[in-house]
Write an enzyme that holds these catalytic residues in place. Structure first.
Site, PDB file in Angstrom:
ATOM      1  CE  LYS A  47     -37.213 115.930  38.532  1.00  0.00           C
ATOM      2  NZ  LYS A  47     -38.353 116.718  38.999  1.00  0.00           N
ATOM      3  CD  GLN A  91     -41.964 116.012  38.959  1.00  0.00           C
ATOM      4  OE1 GLN A  91     -40.894 115.714  39.486  1.00  0.00           O
ATOM      5  NE2 GLN A  91     -42.028 116.793  37.894  1.00  0.00           N
ATOM      6  CG  ASP A 114     -37.380 120.946  43.296  1.00  0.00           C
ATOM      7  OD1 ASP A 114     -36.415 120.915  42.511  1.00  0.00           O
ATOM      8  OD2 ASP A 114     -38.464 120.356  43.088  1.00  0.00           O
TER       9      ASP A 114
END
Ligand code: NAP
Length: 279
Positions: A47, A91, A114
């Site tokens: 990422k 994460q 997200d």
């Protein structure tokens, strides 16, 4: 037809890079990772590499396995209050000792890159504007770019997770597909998958989708990311299903790169709207 997520993602990242320069944006993504799971660290590195590629600044906060929920919440609070941070990504999965729901809910919805905050999930359910989870968003982009018809088509999703199965079901529903969601308790799975014009597998079970489960000509989207004998493979028995499907994503090179491209797009979108109230 192979749905080339890798190539499409690369093209989208190039365009995004140009947009970021032309619009004079300076997006910044913060990632938070807890523990030392090698796969999670690899995903975070990928990422950050994509950020570098498109001109998004990024910072990573790496915390030890024994970090408490309270400490993570404090770090999230600091990132929420930091005007230089546009997007925050935690994460997953977090260690079992951590209250994941509390952590995700602590991220400001307008920085929730997200799309996992309950407010953004609610916006997804109702069809309101909001940040969409990256993997489902990437799948929708792939389908649109390859002009796969969705409206009126039968979509079957294998998997009902909050990060993939449910949101992709909703996005396909909003795009007027007739959607069926399957899971580990579903009876007669092949009977159901065989009806799909669009079959999405997000079960995390290598080879679970075989040729006999696929309607000839169907579009097969393989979200699965599994390691078998040190080799990355999807949920779909690719070689046999490829012969039956009309279109199919490979693993690697299908949904994975589209997920990262979507993350970059979400971060940039948040940076674009940073001065506007979110709700
Ligand atoms: P998850 O949270 O483990 O969910 C798996 C889902 O599959 C569950 O709903 C489970 O049903 C269902 N399932 C498991 N075995 C099944 C079976 N035999 N028949 C039917 N349904 C079954 O996983 P996830 O986070 O959604 O991820 C799924 C896969 O996608 C994993 O391989 C993951 O690594 C991969 N992934 C890839 C990307 C990417 O960018 N490419 C992104 C995210 C995830 P129950 O609910 O009944 O347990």
């Amino acid at each position: 037809m192979i749905l080339d997520g890798k190539g499409l993602a690369a093209r989208r990242l190039e365009l995004l890079k140009e947009d970021i320069i032309e619009e004079g944006l300076s997006p910044t993504l913060a990632t938070v990772i807890v523990g030392d799971d090698p796969a999670s660290h690899m995903y975070v590195r990928m990422k950050h590499r994509a950020c570098e590629q498109v001109g998004i600044s990024s910072v990573n906060i790496s915390l030890p396995e024994d970090t408490t929920t309270r400490t993570i919440l404090e770090r999230i609070r600091q990132l929420n209050e930091d005007p230089d941070i546009d997007g925050i990504l935690v994460q997953l999965p977090l260690p079992k000792t951590i209250d994941t729901e509390a952590v995700l809910a602590a991220i400001l919805p307008e920085k929730d890159v997200d799309g996992f905050h309950p407010l953004n999930m609610g916006r997804l359910v109702t069809g309101l504007k909001g940040t969409r989870p990256c993997t489902p968003k990437g799948i929708m982009t792939l389908l649109h770019e390859y002009k796969i018809p969705i409206a009126g088509k039968r979509a079957v999703i294998v998997g009902r997770s909050v990060d993939v199965g449910r949101p992709i079901s909703l996005l396909l529903l909003h795009a007027d597909a007739t959607v069926t969601i399957c899971h580990s308790k579903t009876e007669n799975l092949p009977e159901i998958t065989k009806q799909a014009d669009i079959l999405v597998s997000a079960a995390g079970k290598p080879g679970i989708i075989t040729a006999g489960m696929v309607k000839p000509g169907a579009t097969v989207i393989d979200v699965g990311t599994n390691q078998v004998n040190g080799k990355l493979c999807g949920d779909v028995a690719f070689e046999e299903v490829e012969r039956v499907a009309g279109a199919i994503t490979p693993v690697p090179g299908g949904v994975g790169p589209m997920t990262i491209a979507s993350l970059m797009e979400n971060t940039t979108d948040i940076a674009r709207n940073r001065c506007e109230p979110f709700i």
